[in-house]
Design an enzyme around this catalytic site. Structure first.
Site, PDB file in Angstrom:
ATOM      1  N   GLY A 112       0.791  -1.231   0.000  1.00  0.00           N
ATOM      2  CA  GLY A 112       0.000   0.000   0.000  1.00  0.00           C
ATOM      3  C   GLY A 112       0.815   1.268   0.000  1.00  0.00           C
ATOM      4  N   GLY A 182       5.311  -4.654  -4.534  1.00  0.00           N
ATOM      5  CA  GLY A 182       5.469  -3.324  -5.108  1.00  0.00           C
ATOM      6  C   GLY A 182       6.923  -2.906  -5.216  1.00  0.00           C
ATOM      7  N   TYR A 476       8.890   5.940  -6.786  1.00  0.00           N
ATOM      8  CA  TYR A 476       8.420   7.213  -6.239  1.00  0.00           C
ATOM      9  C   TYR A 476       7.398   7.771  -7.231  1.00  0.00           C
ATOM     10  CZ  TYR A 476      12.274   7.151  -2.856  1.00  0.00           C
ATOM     11  OH  TYR A 476      13.133   6.823  -1.830  1.00  0.00           O
TER      12      TYR A 476
END
Length: 533
Positions: A112, A182, A476
């Protein structure tokens, strides 16, 4: 029908269309649930426990628990029709099948931490596949490998490694709550990357479910797709269930230091000098600077403070003479340094409470990590002139929630080809910059003010950083640099942001996408496009 159209007021027409869209979503939602149940008729009661809809009392807590940027959890932000928390590969396969059948997009969430919320927010009707139950870690110390599932966090991986050996580690995230899936999908750097490369550089196999529901490993998916999932961005090629990684040796004792200097203590000249030396440090050193503002103890006015932090894979008596030779201006002394094990360094550098059990706590967040934020990134090829920092300081004085972080490159990163994985930011980079601004959740209504500030700072830095393209770090996430069109995305349009993240590797990513997902089912605002639609 034509006369009816003109007899309805504009307001009522908008309400009608809005109501119809929600009715359509409701029907789609019910059809999707029925599809899942029909595929799991023998265990419909068990799979129902893994599904959360907006009528479920746990829906909000499940959604919010792994949202790490509160900017994307407000009443006006779209919410998923369904959250699926699969336990088995078959649950993932069914979710893909039913989403395709009923026209729903999928968002895939491991930890997340997507900075612009793409792992849990969509503007069209969507389902979240939350990998929270795919979190096993199987460590093989003898062969220095591990299988780790995508829903595990790095704290869990580090803890399980340390249970078996204090001299084996993995080059992963400094933040313990970052999700495995991720992180790997964007390459992933950490305190060992100058010694051993990125996290993605140390992946040797994976298990992925593709758009057709096939479960593939490295051999069956082929080298092109295996290359793409190790740094090509999440949510484009399928859903990775697990990764096989190579573990790396570390000494029993490492050294950590964190030294702060203000403008009055010569911070500007120290940062300027650091640019020339840090990328040439031995690869046993991780070096970063965090730059923010604080109240000066001398006159109460605000000043800039630069915190120089490092991890050294060795003992303090080796580090001090090295720093005295390479960066004497910092004035590092033994009293600034702390010896500890590598697992303890993760706790110390992560500013966590001083016990390693905290690494298993997914819910623990430092106060500043509970704030809303916006982040942007850059890569620096040539040292900034000293005068450039004066412009940065003036911008920082305008926003108390603003900060910058510099991370030195060099070492192993200079030795790995730009095309080894999709992550291209290798040789030639002195350091990476992240620009950050944070604000209280209750001030989300004024988020545009903070975002405007960071955009102004980013604009100011344009002449000092990489060019053609101005490079960015995919982990990012920054939607400011470009987004796909609504619906089908053109290659040309996606190239605007794609080359900033991937440089020339973007073309190979598009080729792989076209081969494995030609109809572009797996998509979001910055997913890799297929050449076909």
């Amino acid at each position: 029908m034509k006369s009816l159209h003109y007899s309805v007021s504009p307001f009522l027409f908008v309400v009608l269309i809005f109501s119809l869209s929600w009715a359509t979503s409701a029907n789609t939602h019910e059809d999707f649930l029925h599809c899942l149940s029909s595929l799991h008729s023998k265990d419909s009661s068990s799979i129902s426990k893994l599904i959360y809809t907006q009528r479920n009392s746990s829906y909000s807590s499940v959604l919010e628990s792994r949202i790490h940027n509160p900017r994307f959890y407000t009443p006006t932000i779209p919410k998923p029709l369904v959250i699926v928390t699969p336990l088995h590969a078959s649950h993932v396969q069914s979710t893909i099948h039913c989403s395709r059948k009923h026209g729903l997009q999928i968002r895939i969430r491991s930890g997340g931490h997507d900075f612009d919320g793409l792992s849990y927010v969509s503007e069209v009707p969507y389902v979240i596949v939350d990998m929270i139950n795919f979190r096993s870690v199987d460590v093989d110390v003898k062969n220095r490998v591990a299988w780790v599932q995508s829903g595990a966090i790095f704290g869990e991986l580090y803890y399980r490694i340390a249970e078996k050996s204090r001299t084996i580690a993995f080059p992963g995230s400094l933040c313990h709550t970052v999700g495995i899936g991720g992180y790997f999908s964007g390459g992933g750097y950490g305190t060992l990357f100058r010694k051993y490369g990125l996290g993605a550089d140390n992946i040797i196999d994976a298990q992925l479910i593709d758009v057709n529901g096939r479960v593939l490993d490295r051999k069956s998916m082929g080298e092109d797709l295996f290359w793409a999932i190790r740094g090509g961005g999440g949510g484009s090629f399928g859903i990775v269930l697990a990764w096989k990684i190579e573990l790396v040796p570390v000494p029993a004792t490492v050294t950590v230091f964190s030294v702060s200097r203000t403008l009055e203590q010569n911070a500007t000249k120290l940062i300027h000098r650091w640019q020339y030396v840090a990328h040439n440090f031995p690869d046993d050193i991780y070096s970063s600077i965090t730059i923010s503002t604080m109240n000066s103890s001398q006159d109460g006015k605000r000043t800039v403070v630069a915190t120089f932090s490092s991890l050294f894979l060795g003992r303090v008596n080796e580090l001090i003479p090295l720093m005295q030779e390479r960066f004497p201006e910092l004035g590092l002394v033994k009293e600034d340094c702390f010896e500890m094990s590598w697992i303890e360094s993760i706790v110390a550098m992560g500013l966590l409470p001083n016990h390693t059990d905290i690494l298993l706590d997914r819910s623990y967040r430092l106060p500043f990590l509970k704030l809303s934020f916006k982040t942007k990134s850059d890569y620096v090829k040539k040292p900034l002139p000293e005068i450039a920092f004066l412009g940065i300081w003036s911008q920082l004085f305008e926003e108390e929630g603003g900060s910058l972080n510099f991370v030195a490159y060099g070492g192993k990163m200079d030795e790995i080809s730009e095309t080894a994985t999709p992550f291209p930011h290798r040789i030639g980079n002195l350091y990476k910059i992240s620009y950050n601004v944070r604000w209280p959740v209750e001030d989300n209504i004024n988020s545009q003010r903070y975002i405007s500030w960071i955009r102004n700072l980013y604009s100011y830095m344009g002449s000092f950083v990489s060019k053609s393209p101005r490079e960015s770090y995919i982990n990012y996430r920054d939607l400011d640099i470009g987004m796909n069109n609504d619906g089908n995305t053109s290659y040309v349009h996606a190239s605007v942001w794609g080359r900033k993240y991937f440089k020339k590797n973007f073309d190979r990513l598009v080729y792989v996408k076209t081969m494995v997902d030609p109809e572009n089912f797996f998509k979001h605002e910055q997913s890799i496009p297929s050449r076909f639609p």
